[in-house]
Structures are given as structure tokens and as C-alpha cells.
Enzyme design. Structure first.
Site, mmCIF file in Angstrom:
data_model
loop_
_atom_site.group_PDB
_atom_site.id
_atom_site.type_symbol
_atom_site.label_atom_id
_atom_site.label_comp_id
_atom_site.label_asym_id
_atom_site.label_seq_id
_atom_site.Cartn_x
_atom_site.Cartn_y
_atom_site.Cartn_z
ATOM 1 N N HIS A 75 -5.496 34.976 34.235
ATOM 2 C CA HIS A 75 -6.541 34.252 34.952
ATOM 3 C C HIS A 75 -6.071 34.121 36.397
ATOM 4 O O HIS A 75 -4.943 33.712 36.652
ATOM 5 C CB HIS A 75 -6.766 32.889 34.299
ATOM 6 C CG HIS A 75 -7.632 32.000 35.123
ATOM 7 N ND1 HIS A 75 -8.781 32.459 35.711
ATOM 8 C CD2 HIS A 75 -7.527 30.695 35.481
ATOM 9 C CE1 HIS A 75 -9.344 31.475 36.401
ATOM 10 N NE2 HIS A 75 -8.593 30.401 36.276
ATOM 11 N N ASN A 125 -10.514 32.069 42.751
ATOM 12 C CA ASN A 125 -10.544 31.735 41.324
ATOM 13 C C ASN A 125 -11.998 31.783 40.865
ATOM 14 O O ASN A 125 -12.823 30.995 41.321
ATOM 15 C CB ASN A 125 -9.940 30.339 41.141
ATOM 16 C CG ASN A 125 -9.963 29.858 39.701
ATOM 17 O OD1 ASN A 125 -10.685 30.394 38.863
ATOM 18 N ND2 ASN A 125 -9.191 28.824 39.406
ATOM 19 N N CYS A 182 -12.090 28.724 32.036
ATOM 20 C CA CYS A 182 -11.439 29.964 32.504
ATOM 21 C C CYS A 182 -10.987 30.859 31.352
ATOM 22 O O CYS A 182 -10.660 32.025 31.563
ATOM 23 C CB CYS A 182 -10.255 29.621 33.394
ATOM 24 S SG CYS A 182 -10.700 28.463 34.683
#
Ligand SMILES: CC(C)(COP(=O)(O)OP(=O)(O)OC[C@H]1O[C@@H](n2cnc3c(N)ncnc32)[C@H](O)[C@@H]1OP(=O)(O)O)[C@@H](O)C(=O)NCCC(=O)NCCS
Length: 326
Positions: free
Chosen positions: A253, A283, A114
């Protein structure tokens, strides 16, 4: 005077296909209420027939180049942060170099989960500042749904697909990246894609055992993300000698709304300081920060001169943060 690197254009693309919480209710034992209250995710976008990480990245990159008014032929390097490349090799960046028409631009994928987009910006920042390159395309692109186990209700609610891109060039004013911090610490228990690499090559058994899907310990990640986000924000505020009030948005994030709320509470700030599109995108790992950034820019919520903080954390473990003047 040091040559500074700035973002000249952003772009993003999310596939058309939606996976809503109502859809998930039909696949696994879950509810919209559980997902919304635990994660803040309402729907995600997922790839369809003929789409892959590079096709999503291609559209995001085209949009970023258009905003930057930069022809593809001027791009000298392409860095793609991804954990879901089209193929292990050639790299997704090589597919893009060809499809965009970026000549012989240096092209490679960067694996920092990420944190991949912010890591990519870190490399681009240094290469621009050193004078080696004048135009670098940094992309975060993922098709996480291809490595998501839809029999595992703990994880499959979280992830979506998408791509975000930034064109990075030398700055001729006070805009640009002011700081960049990138770190990692090995942790194979918190989050892992077990099979397919040299430690556990693909076999009938790895497929039967569902080892080609992500496994993660949600609670551990939760704690890690809250603590790290807080430490990174503290570090960026102190070392750049700025106040949180000076910052227009933190682009985090897009991990989980409760994580962002907990991080905001720890920092004693309003959660609205975080720019969030998690509810509609889920996500998307390395793609999440550039997708959120582009959305805010195109909505006019971020304009030239705004001070931003990027904050990323993910598998590895990896984490990275940056302060930039847009
Ligand atoms: C995954 C996450 C949402 C789980 O939330 P949580 O509050 O920690 O939930 P728990 O894992 O403690 O599970 C609580 C209960 O809900 C159940 N549950 C898990 N997933 C569920 C789902 N989709 N629907 C309904 N119930 C679910 C569990 O089985 C458990 O039931 P039990 O108490 O009877 O055993 C949360 O830990 C999280 O967001 N972590 C970060 C994960 C992440 O984003 N990872 C990506 C890394 S970048």
C-alpha cells in the site's frame, strides 16, 4: 489438484489533474521540502468535473480486460474496494457493471479501506478455486480528495485519486495466488470518517463541524503500518517457504516513503524491493496496490513467472497480504 486463481490482466487510471506540493503551498502552511522529507510525495492526481470513483474504475477495468483479452460479457462478478463510492447505493460496482456491459454479473462494493483490493482478491481467489466463477473483476478505486479536509495540513498532503483493476481467472500453469491472509481489529481513534453513516447521520451541524472529512492520527498509523508490514512479510516468507531473494517485488500500500523505509530496515532488506509510485500518485487507499502493480507490469518490471508479495494496511484497522506468482 487444487484449481488456482491468477491475475490475467491489470489496468489503472489516474485523473489528468495534478495537485503538486507547490499547489499545496498556496493553500496551506506547508513546504515541498516538508512534504517530501516526511512522506516522499511530490504530486497526486485529483478528479475533475464529471469524474467520480466509477468513471476512474471504468477506464482501469477496460484496460485490465483488454490486457486479459476478456470481453466484458464474460465477467461474472465485480468487486470494488472503495471508501469513496459514487453513492452509498447503488454500489460503484453496479455502476460499472452497467457502463462496462457485464450482463448480470454479481456486483458489490467492499469496505476495507486501504486493504480493499487485497481483500477483494481474497474473495475472488476463493470463488475461482471453488469453481463457482471463471472470471472476476477486482478493482480498487478511490476519490479520496472528496473526503479530504484541505484546511487540515496534517492530512491533505497525503491523498490522491485513482483506480486499479485486475481480471482474475483460473490458472492453467504454476502462476496464481499462493496465499492470502486478511485481518481486522476495530480502532476508531486511529483513522475515521465520522459522519454520514448511521452513527452520525449527515446534518447541517456535521457539515459545519467538518465531520465528513477523514480524521487520522498520523503517528499512530505510522507505527501500526511499520509493525504490521513487517509481521505480514515475515508470515508470508515463512508460511510459503520462500526467501526474500526469490521475490521480485513487494507491492505495498503506497502509504508513505518513510514507513516503507522503516519496514525495509526492520526486515534488513533494500527498500527498492518495494515497488513505489507514491511520489507521483500519493496515497490512493484501495487503489494504490493495483495502480502500482499495473504500472510495474506495463513498464516490463514485472513479467510472467515473477514472485510478488502484496501488503496492505489501513483504516478499520484492516490488513492483508498475499504471495502470488504473476
Ligand atoms: C502524517 C505524517 C506525514 C506526519 O509526520 P510526523 O513526522 O508524524 O509529523 P507530526 O505529526 O509529528 O508533526 C510534526 C510537526 O509538523 C507540523 N506539520 C504537520 N503537517 C504539516 C505540513 N503539511 N507542513 C508543515 N508542517 C506540518 C505539525 O504541526 C508538527 O508541528 P509542531 O511540532 O510544531 O506541533 C506521518 O505521521 C504519516 O505519514 N503518517 C501516516 C499517515 C497516513 O499515511 N495515513 C493514511 C493511512 S493509510
Amino acid at each position: 489438484m487444487i484449481r488456482r486463481a491468477k491475475i490475467a490482466g491489470t489496468g489503472a487510471y489516474a485523473p489528468e489533474r495534478k495537485l503538486t506540493n507547490a499547489n499545496l503551498e498556496r493553500i496551506i502552511d506547508t513546504t515541498d521540502e516538508w512534504i517530501m522529507s516526511r512522506c516522499g510525495i511530490k504530486e497526486r492526481r485529483i478528479v475533475g468535473e464529471g469524474e467520480s470513483t466509477s468513471t476512474l474504475a471504468h477506464i482501469a477495468a477496460e484496460r485490465a480486460l483488454e490486457m486479459a483479452d476478456m470481453p466484458p460479457s464474460k465477467v461474472q462478478a465485480i468487486i470494488v474496494g472503495t471508501i469513496t463510492p459514487d453513492t452509498m447505493f447503488p454500489s460503484t460496482a453496479c455502476y460499472l457493471q452497467k457502463s462496462l456491459g457485464c450482463g448480470y454479473a454479481a456486483s458489490f462494493d467492499l469496505l476495507a479501506a486501504c486493504s480493499g483490493f487485497v481483500y477483494g482478491c481474497g474473495i475472488a481467489k476463493s470463488w475461482i478455486e471453488s469453481g463457482q466463477y471463471d472470471c472476476i473483476l477486482v478493482i480498487g478505486a478511490e476519490t479520496l480528495t472528496t473526503i479530504t479536509d484541505y484546511q487540515d495540513r496534517n492530512t491533505c498532503i497525503l491523498f490522491g485519486d485513482g483506480a486499479g483493476a485486475a481480471v482474475i481467472v483460473p490458472s492453467d500453469d504454476d502462476s496464481g495466488f499462493l496465499s492470502m491472509n486478511m485481518h481486522a481489529e476495530l480502532d476508531v481513534t486511529m483513522m475515521l470518517l465520522p459522519a454520514g453513516g448511521s452513527r452520525m447521520p449527515a446534518s447541517h451541524k456535521t457539515v459545519a463541524d467538518r465531520k465528513h472529512y477523514m480524521s487520522l492520527k498520523g503517528r499512530e498509523i505510522f507505527k501500526f503500518a511499520v509493525i504490521r508490514a513487517n509481521k505480514m512479510l515475515q508470515h508470508e516468507i515463512e508460511t510459503n517457504d520462500i526467501a526474500m531473494d526469490d521475490v521480485k517485488y513487494i507491492i505495498p500500500h503506497q502509504v508513505n516513503m518513510r514507513i516503507l523505509q522503516a519496514a525495509a530496515d526492520r526486515f534488513n532488506m533494500n527498500v527498492e524491493k518495494f515497488y513505489v509510485n507514491l511520489d507521483r500518485r500519493g496515497n490512493t487507499s484501495a487503489a494504490s496496490i493495483p495502480m502500482a502493480l499495473d504500472e510495474a507490469v506495463r513498464a516490463g518490471k514485472i513479467v510472467k513467472g515473477d514472485l510478488l508479495i502484496l501488503v496492505a494496511f489501513g483504516g478499520g484497522k484492516t490488513w492483508a497480504s498475499s504471495v502470488l506468482r504473476f
